[in-house]
Design a protein around this motif. Sequence first.
Motif, mmCIF file in Angstrom:
data_model
loop_
_atom_site.group_PDB
_atom_site.id
_atom_site.type_symbol
_atom_site.label_atom_id
_atom_site.label_comp_id
_atom_site.label_asym_id
_atom_site.label_seq_id
_atom_site.Cartn_x
_atom_site.Cartn_y
_atom_site.Cartn_z
ATOM 1 N N ALA A 17 52.238 14.497 108.256
ATOM 2 C CA ALA A 17 50.904 14.957 107.883
ATOM 3 C C ALA A 17 50.003 13.753 107.645
ATOM 4 O O ALA A 17 50.468 12.611 107.603
ATOM 5 N N GLU B 103 46.238 17.398 108.436
ATOM 6 C CA GLU B 103 47.127 18.262 107.653
ATOM 7 C C GLU B 103 47.537 17.602 106.338
ATOM 8 O O GLU B 103 47.759 16.396 106.273
ATOM 9 N N LYS C 80 50.428 18.055 103.252
ATOM 10 C CA LYS C 80 51.675 18.701 102.825
ATOM 11 C C LYS C 80 51.994 18.291 101.386
ATOM 12 O O LYS C 80 51.274 17.516 100.775
#
Length: 252
Positions: free
Chosen positions: A107, A159, A161
Amino acid sequence: MALKQSLSALLITYNEEHNIREVLNNLVFADEIIVVDSFSTDKTFEIASSYKNVKTFQRPFDNFALQRNYTINLASNSWILFIDADERVTPELQQEINTIIHQEKSASAYFMYRDFIFENRKLNFSGWQTDKIIRLFKKENAVYNLNKIIHEKLIVNGEIKILKNRLTHYSYSNYDDYKQKMIFYGKLKAQEELMKNTNPTFFHFYIRPAYQFLNQYVFRFGFLDGKKGIIVCYLNALSVAERFRELKKIKK
């Protein structure tokens, strides 16, 4: 096979003489350690400068977002671990970080849950049970929001996480230190309210602090932390009250 990735561990400091040795020793697993000090009046900078593996800089403090963005720009590596002087990376978390940065697909940034340590004992409630913060990220994909000058928010492109292992947060060493920290944070938050053109009223002076206390002490189960829960919830509410007192002063 993934290429070897290097990690830059970053710190911003001011009068962290009591923490600086321990946190720098804790970060030896990083490939680069950078400390940006805000002209501490104790021996923080002197101690940090004595470490051969640490790059030290000084810059006047204006706000947390600007100070953190300045520090990120000093980093040589893509992967950034931004740690506060009162935080510690456990061996399990170190291993997880090392695994993450060497994955072929990762990520852009990672949240870490934090264990809040109150005078060497973990607080289990008082709002801290869900406390998480982005501490690991790719330099090219993240920047701190300049409109959030305290409890700064990282703007991430990509992204995000969450890591499994938790960061240890030794935020509360004694009552007076934590009280001064909360008052300082409140004054900085007043600058944010000024940018939002907030006009403080009875609601801000009384209802907001009371809600802060009740939310953490009752709804976030602070009462289960006993006396420690009362103290932390009270001081966090004090920070909210200080925010609007300071805002009133600024606007006069």
